[in-house]
Design a protein around this motif. Structure first.
Motif, PDB file in Angstrom:
ATOM      1  N   MET A 131     -42.125 -15.918  37.445  1.00  0.00           N
ATOM      2  CA  MET A 131     -42.885 -15.215  38.473  1.00  0.00           C
ATOM      3  C   MET A 131     -42.575 -13.733  38.381  1.00  0.00           C
ATOM      4  SD  MET A 131     -42.290 -17.682  41.698  1.00  0.00           S
ATOM      5  CE  MET A 131     -40.528 -17.405  41.620  1.00  0.00           C
ATOM      6  N   ARG A 132     -43.574 -12.870  38.613  1.00  0.00           N
ATOM      7  CA  ARG A 132     -43.360 -11.437  38.529  1.00  0.00           C
ATOM      8  C   ARG A 132     -43.974 -10.718  39.719  1.00  0.00           C
ATOM      9  NH1 ARG A 132     -41.296  -9.029  34.248  1.00  0.00           N
ATOM     10  NH2 ARG A 132     -40.841 -10.303  32.450  1.00  0.00           N
ATOM     11  N   GLY A 133     -43.391  -9.562  39.991  1.00  0.00           N
ATOM     12  CA  GLY A 133     -43.969  -8.623  40.919  1.00  0.00           C
ATOM     13  C   GLY A 133     -44.246  -9.166  42.297  1.00  0.00           C
ATOM     14  N   ALA A 134     -45.374  -8.718  42.863  1.00  0.00           N
ATOM     15  CA  ALA A 134     -45.684  -9.012  44.251  1.00  0.00           C
ATOM     16  C   ALA A 134     -45.815 -10.498  44.513  1.00  0.00           C
ATOM     17  CB  ALA A 134     -46.983  -8.302  44.644  1.00  0.00           C
ATOM     18  N   ALA A 135     -46.313 -11.242  43.553  1.00  0.00           N
ATOM     19  CA  ALA A 135     -46.467 -12.687  43.763  1.00  0.00           C
ATOM     20  C   ALA A 135     -45.127 -13.352  44.005  1.00  0.00           C
ATOM     21  CB  ALA A 135     -47.152 -13.316  42.548  1.00  0.00           C
ATOM     22  N   ALA A 136     -44.110 -12.919  43.243  1.00  0.00           N
ATOM     23  CA  ALA A 136     -42.778 -13.498  43.426  1.00  0.00           C
ATOM     24  C   ALA A 136     -42.201 -13.116  44.770  1.00  0.00           C
ATOM     25  CB  ALA A 136     -41.852 -13.024  42.305  1.00  0.00           C
ATOM     26  N   VAL A 137     -42.424 -11.866  45.186  1.00  0.00           N
ATOM     27  CA  VAL A 137     -41.933 -11.427  46.483  1.00  0.00           C
ATOM     28  C   VAL A 137     -42.572 -12.242  47.597  1.00  0.00           C
ATOM     29  CG1 VAL A 137     -41.832  -9.489  48.096  1.00  0.00           C
ATOM     30  CG2 VAL A 137     -41.420  -9.107  45.672  1.00  0.00           C
ATOM     31  N   ALA A 138     -43.874 -12.477  47.479  1.00  0.00           N
ATOM     32  CA  ALA A 138     -44.565 -13.258  48.495  1.00  0.00           C
ATOM     33  C   ALA A 138     -43.994 -14.662  48.585  1.00  0.00           C
ATOM     34  CB  ALA A 138     -46.062 -13.311  48.174  1.00  0.00           C
ATOM     35  N   LEU A 139     -43.755 -15.292  47.431  1.00  0.00           N
ATOM     36  CA  LEU A 139     -43.196 -16.632  47.444  1.00  0.00           C
ATOM     37  C   LEU A 139     -41.786 -16.617  48.017  1.00  0.00           C
ATOM     38  CD1 LEU A 139     -43.250 -19.599  46.825  1.00  0.00           C
ATOM     39  CD2 LEU A 139     -42.597 -19.102  44.465  1.00  0.00           C
ATOM     40  N   ALA A 140     -40.998 -15.612  47.642  1.00  0.00           N
ATOM     41  CA  ALA A 140     -39.634 -15.532  48.167  1.00  0.00           C
ATOM     42  C   ALA A 140     -39.638 -15.401  49.678  1.00  0.00           C
ATOM     43  CB  ALA A 140     -38.906 -14.342  47.544  1.00  0.00           C
ATOM     44  N   ALA A 141     -40.566 -14.587  50.203  1.00  0.00           N
ATOM     45  CA  ALA A 141     -40.646 -14.432  51.651  1.00  0.00           C
ATOM     46  C   ALA A 141     -41.022 -15.747  52.309  1.00  0.00           C
ATOM     47  CB  ALA A 141     -41.663 -13.344  52.003  1.00  0.00           C
ATOM     48  N   ALA A 142     -41.936 -16.471  51.683  1.00  0.00           N
ATOM     49  CA  ALA A 142     -42.325 -17.761  52.241  1.00  0.00           C
ATOM     50  C   ALA A 142     -41.171 -18.746  52.228  1.00  0.00           C
ATOM     51  CB  ALA A 142     -43.507 -18.320  51.440  1.00  0.00           C
ATOM     52  N   LEU A 143     -40.402 -18.724  51.131  1.00  0.00           N
ATOM     53  CA  LEU A 143     -39.250 -19.619  51.044  1.00  0.00           C
ATOM     54  C   LEU A 143     -38.209 -19.272  52.089  1.00  0.00           C
ATOM     55  CD1 LEU A 143     -38.929 -19.701  47.164  1.00  0.00           C
ATOM     56  CD2 LEU A 143     -39.479 -21.656  48.610  1.00  0.00           C
ATOM     57  N   THR A 144     -37.980 -17.962  52.287  1.00  0.00           N
ATOM     58  CA  THR A 144     -37.024 -17.550  53.303  1.00  0.00           C
ATOM     59  C   THR A 144     -37.482 -17.995  54.676  1.00  0.00           C
ATOM     60  OG1 THR A 144     -36.419 -15.646  51.967  1.00  0.00           O
ATOM     61  CG2 THR A 144     -35.803 -15.575  54.286  1.00  0.00           C
ATOM     62  N   ALA A 145     -38.784 -17.864  54.947  1.00  0.00           N
ATOM     63  CA  ALA A 145     -39.310 -18.308  56.232  1.00  0.00           C
ATOM     64  C   ALA A 145     -39.085 -19.794  56.428  1.00  0.00           C
ATOM     65  CB  ALA A 145     -40.804 -17.974  56.317  1.00  0.00           C
ATOM     66  N   THR A 146     -39.218 -20.560  55.343  1.00  0.00           N
ATOM     67  CA  THR A 146     -38.971 -21.998  55.427  1.00  0.00           C
ATOM     68  C   THR A 146     -37.530 -22.275  55.787  1.00  0.00           C
ATOM     69  OG1 THR A 146     -40.665 -22.433  53.775  1.00  0.00           O
ATOM     70  CG2 THR A 146     -39.036 -24.164  54.132  1.00  0.00           C
ATOM     71  N   MET A 147     -36.598 -21.515  55.163  1.00  0.00           N
ATOM     72  CA  MET A 147     -35.186 -21.691  55.468  1.00  0.00           C
ATOM     73  C   MET A 147     -34.876 -21.328  56.906  1.00  0.00           C
ATOM     74  SD  MET A 147     -33.605 -20.078  51.995  1.00  0.00           S
ATOM     75  CE  MET A 147     -31.919 -20.307  52.482  1.00  0.00           C
ATOM     76  N   LEU A 148     -35.483 -20.214  57.375  1.00  0.00           N
ATOM     77  CA  LEU A 148     -35.236 -19.788  58.740  1.00  0.00           C
ATOM     78  C   LEU A 148     -35.744 -20.796  59.745  1.00  0.00           C
ATOM     79  CD1 LEU A 148     -36.132 -16.023  58.387  1.00  0.00           C
ATOM     80  CD2 LEU A 148     -33.894 -16.935  58.936  1.00  0.00           C
ATOM     81  N   THR A 168     -32.287 -17.361  38.415  1.00  0.00           N
ATOM     82  CA  THR A 168     -32.759 -18.426  37.537  1.00  0.00           C
ATOM     83  C   THR A 168     -33.798 -17.835  36.594  1.00  0.00           C
ATOM     84  OG1 THR A 168     -34.610 -19.081  38.955  1.00  0.00           O
ATOM     85  CG2 THR A 168     -32.449 -20.055  39.450  1.00  0.00           C
ATOM     86  N   ASP A 169     -34.248 -18.632  35.632  1.00  0.00           N
ATOM     87  CA  ASP A 169     -35.250 -18.099  34.703  1.00  0.00           C
ATOM     88  C   ASP A 169     -36.638 -18.060  35.322  1.00  0.00           C
ATOM     89  OD1 ASP A 169     -35.727 -20.813  34.747  1.00  0.00           O
ATOM     90  OD2 ASP A 169     -35.903 -21.029  32.572  1.00  0.00           O
ATOM     91  N   GLU A 170     -36.773 -18.455  36.584  1.00  0.00           N
ATOM     92  CA  GLU A 170     -38.061 -18.388  37.267  1.00  0.00           C
ATOM     93  C   GLU A 170     -38.315 -17.001  37.858  1.00  0.00           C
ATOM     94  OE1 GLU A 170     -40.284 -20.986  37.332  1.00  0.00           O
ATOM     95  OE2 GLU A 170     -38.834 -21.854  35.941  1.00  0.00           O
ATOM     96  N   TYR A 171     -37.264 -16.183  37.962  1.00  0.00           N
ATOM     97  CA  TYR A 171     -37.407 -14.864  38.556  1.00  0.00           C
ATOM     98  C   TYR A 171     -37.243 -13.790  37.482  1.00  0.00           C
ATOM     99  CZ  TYR A 171     -37.308 -16.685  43.318  1.00  0.00           C
ATOM    100  OH  TYR A 171     -37.621 -17.352  44.485  1.00  0.00           O
ATOM    101  N   ALA A 172     -38.146 -12.827  37.503  1.00  0.00           N
ATOM    102  CA  ALA A 172     -38.106 -11.745  36.524  1.00  0.00           C
ATOM    103  C   ALA A 172     -36.875 -10.867  36.722  1.00  0.00           C
ATOM    104  CB  ALA A 172     -39.371 -10.895  36.642  1.00  0.00           C
ATOM    105  N   PRO A 173     -36.429 -10.159  35.702  1.00  0.00           N
ATOM    106  CA  PRO A 173     -35.236  -9.315  35.812  1.00  0.00           C
ATOM    107  C   PRO A 173     -35.411  -8.116  36.740  1.00  0.00           C
ATOM    108  CG  PRO A 173     -36.276  -9.046  33.665  1.00  0.00           C
ATOM    109  CD  PRO A 173     -36.933 -10.216  34.308  1.00  0.00           C
ATOM    110  N   GLU A 174     -36.649  -7.838  37.167  1.00  0.00           N
ATOM    111  CA  GLU A 174     -36.866  -6.748  38.114  1.00  0.00           C
ATOM    112  C   GLU A 174     -36.725  -7.197  39.566  1.00  0.00           C
ATOM    113  OE1 GLU A 174     -39.148  -6.182  34.372  1.00  0.00           O
ATOM    114  OE2 GLU A 174     -39.218  -7.741  35.914  1.00  0.00           O
ATOM    115  N   LEU A 175     -36.562  -8.504  39.796  1.00  0.00           N
ATOM    116  CA  LEU A 175     -36.584  -9.035  41.157  1.00  0.00           C
ATOM    117  C   LEU A 175     -35.185  -9.369  41.645  1.00  0.00           C
ATOM    118  CD1 LEU A 175     -39.680 -11.393  40.810  1.00  0.00           C
ATOM    119  CD2 LEU A 175     -39.590  -9.035  41.630  1.00  0.00           C
TER     120      LEU A 175
END
Length: 476
Positions: free
Chosen positions: A1-18, A330-337
């Motif tokens: 995953m790269r860029g904004a799409a990865a950030v969006a998914l990460a935010a969604a995952l964090t919301a799930t955890m919260l 993990t290898d699912e996240y780009a090195p910029e994230l």
């Protein structure tokens, strides 16, 4: 995953955890300390570089661990140093360690004073603690109280550490939205200590934390009478509003700052403010002025902290993607994230300064999907003529990297506990007088020795104190 799409998914995952049993570890959150929820972050097709249950390293030797114990078994947080003592924050208070034997520090006192996250700094005879959790009062016997209650208290606590083995609680100062973190800036005449208080996440339902919260609180602590500490200004850093965020969750909106690092010698401060990175002129300590602002809406999700290089020509900003609760290594996240962003400070005519992006740095190792891993707190290693930093990456471990060439940062050394060894990993790792010290959220206070080929010249630099969020020159 790269860029904004990865950030969006990460935010969604964090919301799930919260929405589940536990919030993220360090931020965003309400200051309560909870365990990391494993197995809810991402999946990785690659095997981890350090197998579960194992500990491996390169050019770093682990010397000792002082386990959490007694009244402070809660989450470990930040660190500060003075003379032969280390001061380790904990969501339930703080611990003082004697570093007379730096390879095997001795715990000399515990102070129980709940009020997460107990971000900690020391200056001369003063110790400052941050409280970013609504409490029934400002005492060390307070109880949790909802933020919706007007009577709830949050802010900073001032302690006298003229005898580090017998800290004395002197004064409290309530600040809007509490104090998630703070940074120190001595006055030019050295008579007063200014405390820059960072906080965020306002809400209309919170009487003491109303939106928009585009400001910081500045507390003045007279060194001769710390009991007179008080708020002297609340400058608005974003008069036109900060980053608005994105409806798809592509990065956090700015509603305050997470962390500010001061560098009094150069009258500068760098702020990591959720959706914005800023550079400030603090020549007037009570009236800091934003002189440049940068955003990274492609790869940065949560501007978390900042570190200058020694001559204040660069800033390393960290992105705490997922608030410390995601497995971004993990290898699912780009090195910029979930990485560091390295910026040069370009000096322009008439004294103006600009932040200029140069590169990202992220640890190169692959973790399991159950290891929270993202850029977190670190400090410079005082090697003359080079820009070298040691840094915590939660369960990603400790990394030493060289960013002398801003465009091509490279790792020099690392230490990594595999999955299952520490539940949460290391919060802060700082270099102080020849050794690296780390505060692990779960298993306590660690001491490391870095290979002489990396820090040999730094071992000769002796500092009287270290507050990583109040930088001072190697040569003082």
């Amino acid at each position: 995953m790269r860029g904004a799409a990865a950030v969006a998914l990460a935010a969604a995952l964090t919301a799930t955890m919260l929405a589940g049993a536990a919030p993220s570890l360090a931020s965003p959150g309400d200051g309560t300390a909870e365990e990391f929820v494993a197995g809810t972050t991402s999946t990785s097709s690659a095997d981890p570089d350090v197998p579960p249950g194992k500990t491996e390293s390169s050019k770093i030797k682990h010397l000792s661990n002082q386990p959490k114990n007694g009244a402070l078994r809660d989450t470990g947080s930040d660190l500060a140093f003075q003379g032969k003592y280390a001061f380790a924050g904990n969501y339930a208070g703080f611990t003082v360690y004697d570093l007379s034997d730096p390879e095997n520090p001795e715990q000399v006192v515990q102070v129980r004073c709940p009020g997460g996250q107990n971000d900690i700094s020391v200056y001369e005879n003063i110790l400052i603690l941050s409280t970013d959790a609504s409490r029934s009062d400002d005492s060390c016997k307070s109880k949790a109280l909802p933020e919706t209650k007007k009577a709830a208290w949050e802010g900073i606590k001032v302690w006298d550490i003229s005898n580090p083995r017998k800290p004395k609680y002197v004064q409290s100062v309530e600040t809007d939205c509490g104090s998630h973190t703070h940074s120190l800036a001595p006055s030019k005449n050295k008579r007063d200590l200014y405390v820059y208080v960072s906080s965020y996440f306002p809400a209309k339902a919170f009487p003491d934390c109303q939106p928009p919260h585009d400001k910081i609180s500045i507390v003045k602590v007279p060194l001769s009478s710390p009991e007179s500490a008080r708020v002297v200004s609340t400058p608005n850093l974003f008069p036109g509003g900060g980053y608005k965020g994105d409806p798809n969750g592509e990065g956090w909106a700015t509603s305050g700052c997470h962390d500010i690092t001061t560098y009094a010698k150069y009258d500068l401060a760098a702020g990591a403010c959720m959706g914005d990175g800023i550079l400030m002129d603090i020549s007037d300590r009570e009236r800091p002025r934003v002189i440049d602002r940068v955003r990274d809406t492609e790869n940065f999700a949560f501007w978390h902290s900042a570190t200058f290089n020694d001559d204040a020509t660069k800033v390393v900003f960290t992105d705490e993607l997922g608030g410390g609760g995601l497995a971004t290594c993990t290898d699912e996240y780009a090195p910029e994230l979930g990485a560091n962003g390295i910026y040069d400070i370009k000096r322009k005519p008439y004294g103006e300064k600009d932040l200029v992006f140069k590169s990202y740095y992220k640890i190169p190792r692959i973790n399991t999907e159950n290891e929270n891993c993202v850029a977190h707190n670190g400090s410079l290693i005082p090697v003359p003529g080079k820009d070298i930093m040691v840094q915590s990456w939660y369960q990603g471990g400790v990394s030493v990297f060289d960013f002398t060439d801003s465009r091509n940062p490279r790792e020099l050394a690392w230490f990594d506990r595999g999955e299952g060894v520490s539940n949460g990993g290391t919060w802060s790792t700082y270099y102080y007088n020849g050794y690296a010290y780390s505060n692990d959220l779960d298993i306590g206070f660690d001491t490391f020795e870095i290979a002489d080929s990396i820090d040999g010249k730094a071992e000769k630099v002796r500092l009287p104190s270290l507050n990583p969020q109040m930088q001072e020159s190697f040569g003082r």
